[in-house]
Design a protein around this motif. Sequence first.
Motif, PDB file in Angstrom:
ATOM      1  N   PRO A   1       0.829  -1.215   0.000  1.00 56.53           N
ATOM      2  CA  PRO A   1       0.000   0.000   0.000  1.00 56.53           C
ATOM      3  C   PRO A   1       0.859   1.258   0.000  1.00 56.53           C
ATOM      4  CG  PRO A   1       0.018  -1.005   2.173  1.00 56.53           C
ATOM      5  CD  PRO A   1       0.705  -1.971   1.249  1.00 56.53           C
ATOM      6  N   LYS A   2       0.339   2.291  -0.628  1.00 55.42           N
ATOM      7  CA  LYS A   2       1.133   3.506  -0.765  1.00 55.42           C
ATOM      8  C   LYS A   2       0.244   4.739  -0.702  1.00 55.42           C
ATOM      9  CE  LYS A   2       4.350   5.807  -3.963  1.00 55.42           C
ATOM     10  NZ  LYS A   2       4.988   5.741  -5.317  1.00 55.42           N
ATOM     11  N   ILE A   3       0.658   5.696   0.116  1.00 51.03           N
ATOM     12  CA  ILE A   3       0.008   6.998   0.139  1.00 51.03           C
ATOM     13  C   ILE A   3       0.948   7.977  -0.571  1.00 51.03           C
ATOM     14  CG2 ILE A   3      -0.780   8.916   1.580  1.00 51.03           C
ATOM     15  CD1 ILE A   3      -1.556   6.901   3.701  1.00 51.03           C
ATOM     16  N   PRO A   4       0.559   8.496  -1.728  1.00 48.95           N
ATOM     17  CA  PRO A   4       1.444   9.389  -2.473  1.00 48.95           C
ATOM     18  C   PRO A   4       1.722  10.683  -1.713  1.00 48.95           C
ATOM     19  CG  PRO A   4      -0.761   9.387  -3.425  1.00 48.95           C
ATOM     20  CD  PRO A   4      -0.742   8.306  -2.393  1.00 48.95           C
ATOM     21  N   ILE A   5       2.943  11.196  -1.858  1.00 51.92           N
ATOM     22  CA  ILE A   5       3.360  12.436  -1.207  1.00 51.92           C
ATOM     23  C   ILE A   5       3.962  13.357  -2.251  1.00 51.92           C
ATOM     24  CG2 ILE A   5       4.935  13.480   0.473  1.00 51.92           C
ATOM     25  CD1 ILE A   5       4.746  10.890   2.092  1.00 51.92           C
ATOM     26  N   ASN A   6       3.436  14.562  -2.341  1.00 52.90           N
ATOM     27  CA  ASN A   6       3.971  15.558  -3.257  1.00 52.90           C
ATOM     28  C   ASN A   6       3.970  16.906  -2.553  1.00 52.90           C
ATOM     29  OD1 ASN A   6       4.692  17.272  -5.296  1.00 52.90           O
ATOM     30  ND2 ASN A   6       3.236  16.493  -6.805  1.00 52.90           N
ATOM     31  N   ASP A   7       5.116  17.233  -1.932  1.00 52.05           N
ATOM     32  CA  ASP A   7       5.208  18.485  -1.183  1.00 52.05           C
ATOM     33  C   ASP A   7       5.571  19.673  -2.065  1.00 52.05           C
ATOM     34  OD1 ASP A   7       4.462  17.383   1.225  1.00 52.05           O
ATOM     35  OD2 ASP A   7       6.511  16.796   1.753  1.00 52.05           O
ATOM     36  N   GLU A   8       5.689  19.457  -3.356  1.00 57.87           N
ATOM     37  CA  GLU A   8       5.905  20.576  -4.267  1.00 57.87           C
ATOM     38  C   GLU A   8       4.613  21.344  -4.528  1.00 57.87           C
ATOM     39  OE1 GLU A   8       7.797  19.220  -7.800  1.00 57.87           O
ATOM     40  OE2 GLU A   8       9.622  18.541  -6.770  1.00 57.87           O
ATOM     41  N   LEU A   9       3.494  20.684  -4.293  1.00 55.33           N
ATOM     42  CA  LEU A   9       2.207  21.355  -4.448  1.00 55.33           C
ATOM     43  C   LEU A   9       1.918  22.186  -3.205  1.00 55.33           C
ATOM     44  CD1 LEU A   9       0.115  18.391  -5.922  1.00 55.33           C
ATOM     45  CD2 LEU A   9       0.971  20.389  -7.155  1.00 55.33           C
ATOM     46  N   PRO A  10       1.198  23.278  -3.337  1.00 54.44           N
ATOM     47  CA  PRO A  10       0.897  24.128  -2.166  1.00 54.44           C
ATOM     48  C   PRO A  10      -0.015  23.399  -1.178  1.00 54.44           C
ATOM     49  CG  PRO A  10      -0.357  24.854  -4.087  1.00 54.44           C
ATOM     50  CD  PRO A  10       0.633  23.846  -4.585  1.00 54.44           C
ATOM     51  N   VAL A  11       0.173  23.695   0.101  1.00 54.91           N
ATOM     52  CA  VAL A  11      -0.653  23.094   1.141  1.00 54.91           C
ATOM     53  C   VAL A  11      -2.037  23.726   1.109  1.00 54.91           C
ATOM     54  CG1 VAL A  11      -0.936  22.752   3.613  1.00 54.91           C
ATOM     55  CG2 VAL A  11       1.345  22.627   2.585  1.00 54.91           C
ATOM     56  N   ILE A  12      -3.052  22.883   1.131  1.00 53.53           N
ATOM     57  CA  ILE A  12      -4.434  23.360   1.183  1.00 53.53           C
ATOM     58  C   ILE A  12      -4.868  23.412   2.641  1.00 53.53           C
ATOM     59  CG2 ILE A  12      -6.826  22.857   0.552  1.00 53.53           C
ATOM     60  CD1 ILE A  12      -5.786  21.441  -1.925  1.00 53.53           C
TER      61      ILE A  12
ATOM     62  N   TYR B   1      -3.269  17.831  18.483  1.00 58.13           N
ATOM     63  CA  TYR B   1      -4.169  18.645  19.289  1.00 58.13           C
ATOM     64  C   TYR B   1      -3.491  19.941  19.706  1.00 58.13           C
ATOM     65  CZ  TYR B   1      -7.611  19.944  22.827  1.00 58.13           C
ATOM     66  OH  TYR B   1      -8.568  20.620  23.550  1.00 58.13           O
ATOM     67  N   ASN B   2      -4.225  21.040  19.583  1.00 59.99           N
ATOM     68  CA  ASN B   2      -3.750  22.356  20.007  1.00 59.99           C
ATOM     69  C   ASN B   2      -4.383  22.674  21.357  1.00 59.99           C
ATOM     70  OD1 ASN B   2      -3.677  25.251  20.424  1.00 59.99           O
ATOM     71  ND2 ASN B   2      -3.023  25.445  18.283  1.00 59.99           N
ATOM     72  N   ASP B   3      -3.573  22.655  22.430  1.00 55.44           N
ATOM     73  CA  ASP B   3      -4.107  22.828  23.784  1.00 55.44           C
ATOM     74  C   ASP B   3      -4.782  24.178  23.972  1.00 55.44           C
ATOM     75  OD1 ASP B   3      -2.925  20.479  25.723  1.00 55.44           O
ATOM     76  OD2 ASP B   3      -1.589  20.899  24.048  1.00 55.44           O
ATOM     77  N   GLU B   4      -4.186  25.213  23.434  1.00 55.62           N
ATOM     78  CA  GLU B   4      -4.728  26.554  23.668  1.00 55.62           C
ATOM     79  C   GLU B   4      -6.018  26.782  22.896  1.00 55.62           C
ATOM     80  OE1 GLU B   4      -3.255  31.176  23.657  1.00 55.62           O
ATOM     81  OE2 GLU B   4      -1.821  29.551  23.853  1.00 55.62           O
ATOM     82  N   ALA B   5      -6.025  26.385  21.628  1.00 58.34           N
ATOM     83  CA  ALA B   5      -7.213  26.599  20.794  1.00 58.34           C
ATOM     84  C   ALA B   5      -8.271  25.524  21.012  1.00 58.34           C
ATOM     85  CB  ALA B   5      -6.810  26.650  19.319  1.00 58.34           C
ATOM     86  N   ALA B   6      -7.873  24.415  21.635  1.00 56.25           N
ATOM     87  CA  ALA B   6      -8.771  23.272  21.860  1.00 56.25           C
ATOM     88  C   ALA B   6      -9.362  22.765  20.550  1.00 56.25           C
ATOM     89  CB  ALA B   6      -9.875  23.638  22.846  1.00 56.25           C
ATOM     90  N   ASN B   7      -8.467  22.557  19.588  1.00 56.31           N
ATOM     91  CA  ASN B   7      -8.914  21.980  18.322  1.00 56.31           C
ATOM     92  C   ASN B   7      -7.843  21.047  17.765  1.00 56.31           C
ATOM     93  OD1 ASN B   7      -6.971  23.625  17.104  1.00 56.31           O
ATOM     94  ND2 ASN B   7      -8.449  25.196  16.505  1.00 56.31           N
ATOM     95  N   TRP B   8      -8.182  20.374  16.703  1.00 53.69           N
ATOM     96  CA  TRP B   8      -7.283  19.399  16.088  1.00 53.69           C
ATOM     97  C   TRP B   8      -6.837  19.882  14.712  1.00 53.69           C
ATOM     98  CZ3 TRP B   8      -5.505  15.019  18.457  1.00 53.69           C
ATOM     99  CH2 TRP B   8      -6.162  14.608  19.613  1.00 53.69           C
ATOM    100  N   THR B   9      -5.569  19.674  14.428  1.00 56.14           N
ATOM    101  CA  THR B   9      -5.058  19.855  13.075  1.00 56.14           C
ATOM    102  C   THR B   9      -4.872  18.475  12.462  1.00 56.14           C
ATOM    103  OG1 THR B   9      -3.920  21.922  13.627  1.00 56.14           O
ATOM    104  CG2 THR B   9      -3.214  20.772  11.625  1.00 56.14           C
ATOM    105  N   MET B  10      -5.516  18.268  11.346  1.00 50.51           N
ATOM    106  CA  MET B  10      -5.455  16.984  10.661  1.00 50.51           C
ATOM    107  C   MET B  10      -4.551  17.115   9.440  1.00 50.51           C
ATOM    108  SD  MET B  10      -9.571  16.258  10.773  1.00 50.51           S
ATOM    109  CE  MET B  10      -9.458  14.568  10.188  1.00 50.51           C
ATOM    110  N   TYR B  11      -3.628  16.175   9.307  1.00 48.17           N
ATOM    111  CA  TYR B  11      -2.758  16.136   8.133  1.00 48.17           C
ATOM    112  C   TYR B  11      -3.282  15.043   7.207  1.00 48.17           C
ATOM    113  CZ  TYR B  11       0.319  19.136  10.831  1.00 48.17           C
ATOM    114  OH  TYR B  11       0.835  20.197  11.548  1.00 48.17           O
ATOM    115  N   ILE B  12      -3.641  15.449   6.005  1.00 46.02           N
ATOM    116  CA  ILE B  12      -4.360  14.577   5.075  1.00 46.02           C
ATOM    117  C   ILE B  12      -3.690  14.636   3.713  1.00 46.02           C
ATOM    118  CG2 ILE B  12      -6.620  14.144   4.012  1.00 46.02           C
ATOM    119  CD1 ILE B  12      -7.744  15.885   6.421  1.00 46.02           C
ATOM    120  N   ARG B  13      -3.608  13.498   3.049  1.00 50.96           N
ATOM    121  CA  ARG B  13      -3.038  13.457   1.699  1.00 50.96           C
ATOM    122  C   ARG B  13      -4.136  13.159   0.672  1.00 50.96           C
ATOM    123  NH1 ARG B  13       2.062  15.730   0.944  1.00 50.96           N
ATOM    124  NH2 ARG B  13       3.214  15.391   2.894  1.00 50.96           N
ATOM    125  N   ASP B  14      -4.121  13.963  -0.378  1.00 49.61           N
ATOM    126  CA  ASP B  14      -4.984  13.707  -1.531  1.00 49.61           C
ATOM    127  C   ASP B  14      -4.378  12.536  -2.297  1.00 49.61           C
ATOM    128  OD1 ASP B  14      -6.164  13.714  -4.102  1.00 49.61           O
ATOM    129  OD2 ASP B  14      -6.661  15.839  -3.921  1.00 49.61           O
TER     130      ASP B  14
END
Length: 544
Positions: free
Chosen positions: A32-43, A152-165
Motif C-alpha cells: 500500500p502507498k500513500i502518495p506524497i507531493n510536497d511541491e504542491l501548495p498546502v491546502i 491537538y492544540n491545547d490553547e485553541a482546543a482543536n485538532w489539526t489533521m494532516y491529510i493526503r490527496d
Amino acid sequence: MSVVTLTQESHKNPDPFRVKYEDANLVLGPKPKIPINDELPVIETSSKVAIIGAGFGGMTVAHSCLTKLNIDDFVMFDKHDNFGGTWYVNTYPGCACDIPALWYSFSFELNNNWSRIQPPQFEMEEYILKVAEKYNLQKYAKFKTAVTRLEYNDEAANWTMYIRDLTNGQLIKHTAEIVTSCQGSLVNPIHYNAKGLEDFQGVYMHSAVYNHDVSLEGKNIAVIGNGCSANQLVPNILSNYKPKSVTQIFKSKHYIMPPVPRALQWLYRFLSFSFLGLTLVRLLTIAIAEARFPLYKGNGIFSNIVRRINTRSSRNYIQKQAPKKYHDLLTPDFKIGCKRMIYDYQYVPSLHDERVTITDDAVDHITKDSIVFKNGKEKKVDIIIACTGYDVNKSYQNYEIIGRKEKDVGKIWANDGGSAYQTVLLRDAPNLFFIAGPNSATGHSSVVMAIENGCTYFEKLIKPVLAGKYKSVCVKTEKYKQWYVDTQNELHNSVFGTAFGGCVSWYGDGHVNSSTYPYSQIRFWWEMTHPRYKDIDYEPLDNK
C-alpha cells in the motif's frame, strides 16, 4: 424514521457498487502507498466537526450532526471514492452480510425489500448509497483522501489533521474542533506471506482486494483460510465461475452454524409493510441473538447450557450436511465463540462437489505454479485467493495521534495495549471520539447497532461543548486506565481467543484483546445512553 425501498439495480449491474481494483490495490494491496507531493501548495481547510471514514460509522455520525446536533459544518474524509467502507471495498464472489441485514442496517432507515436475509455485497452498497443520497451526504464528503496525523492544540482546543490527496499527493491541513474516527476494524488486510510467493507466476489476490477482471474458468484455484470470507467465496466460485478445481487450505477450524431460519425471512416479508413492523422483526432478531450471549462468559450453569445447545447445533449440522471425510476437519475442539461463529449459507453442502478439496496440511513454500506442503505433497494452482482477514489492531492506528501536552497516543497503545474508554474516548485526546472503536465488536451482535450506540454517547457528551459551555471534553486518565484493567480482566474470563476459550483468534493476541466488548449489548446500550459523567472532564472556557 422512515422506510427505504431499493430498486435492486445492483443485481443487474453490480459494477457501480464496487470499488475499482486499481484504487483498492493502491491503499490495501500487498504494497500500500500513500502518495506524497510536497511541491504542491498546502491546502488549508476547517470545519466544526471532522469525520474520518464514510462507511456505516461515518454516515451515522453525519446523520447525528444533521438531525440530532443541528450541525451542517462537518466534513467526511475517506480514502476511497464513494460511501460504504468495507461494503464498497469487499467485492469477492459471494460476499454478503453474515448476519440478518434487517439488523445490520440503520435503525432510522429500515429497508423493506432485502432480497434475502443475508443480502449480497452489492445490495448492501446500494442500500448505503440510497441513504447517503437521501441525506445529501455527497455535499460533505472529501473522497480519495487519507488522514496521516492528528495534532491537538491545547490553547485553541482543536485538532489539526494532516491529510493526503490520493490523486496527487497534495497535503491538506484541516482544522476541526471535534474529530470522530469512524474507520472501523476491517481496514488493513493481512496478506498471505508464504515462502516463495514472490516467485508465483499465477495470480495472487486478497479477498479484500479482489480483481474481477481475472477469469476463474477452467483454473486451479487455492483459497487460503476458512473464516467467513472463505465460507462465502468457495460455494460461489463453484456455482458461478466454472473452475477446474478449488483447494481450500486452512490452519484452524470454525464453528459453522446452520443457516438463518427461513421463518425469519417469512416474518420479515409479512411485517415489511411499515416501519413499525420492520422494527418489531428487528427487535425479535436482537432478542434471539442476545439470548446467546451467556455462551461467551464463564462456566456457570446457564452459560454451559447455552454453550452446549449451540455446540450441538453446529456439530449436528456438519454431520448431516458435510461429506463424512470432512467431519473431523470441520469440527472444532475449542469452546464455541472462541472464534466468530459462521452462519452458513451454501458452504457446507458445496463440499460434496467433486472439484473441491479442503485440507489443513501445512504449506511449506510456493513455486512458480504450485503449492508445496510440508508433507511433500504438491498442488498445481493458477490462482491464489487469500481469505486471511485483517490486522484489527493496526486498523485503529492508521495515523498518528498527538494529544494534549504532545502525548503520543500511539506510544501509549504500543506500551499498554489498544483501548478506548467505553470503546469511544482516548486519554489525553480531548474532543476526539472513536465510533466502533477498540473493544466494540462482539461475537453475536451487529456492529451497526454498536455504531449507533456509540453515536448516542458522542451526542450526549459533546452537546455542552457545542453549546459553548465548555472548551473540550475528555475522559479522566485514571478512569481510562481503570476501564482498560477492568475490561481486560473481564475478557480473560471469556472465550474470545483466550486460554479459557481454547483457541487463538483475531479477537486478541493472547495478552491484550482490543477487539471485543466483554459484556452484553444490553449493557452496552445502557452505558452509551447513561454516561458516567463523573468519569469525564469538561475543560472550562477560561482556565485562568
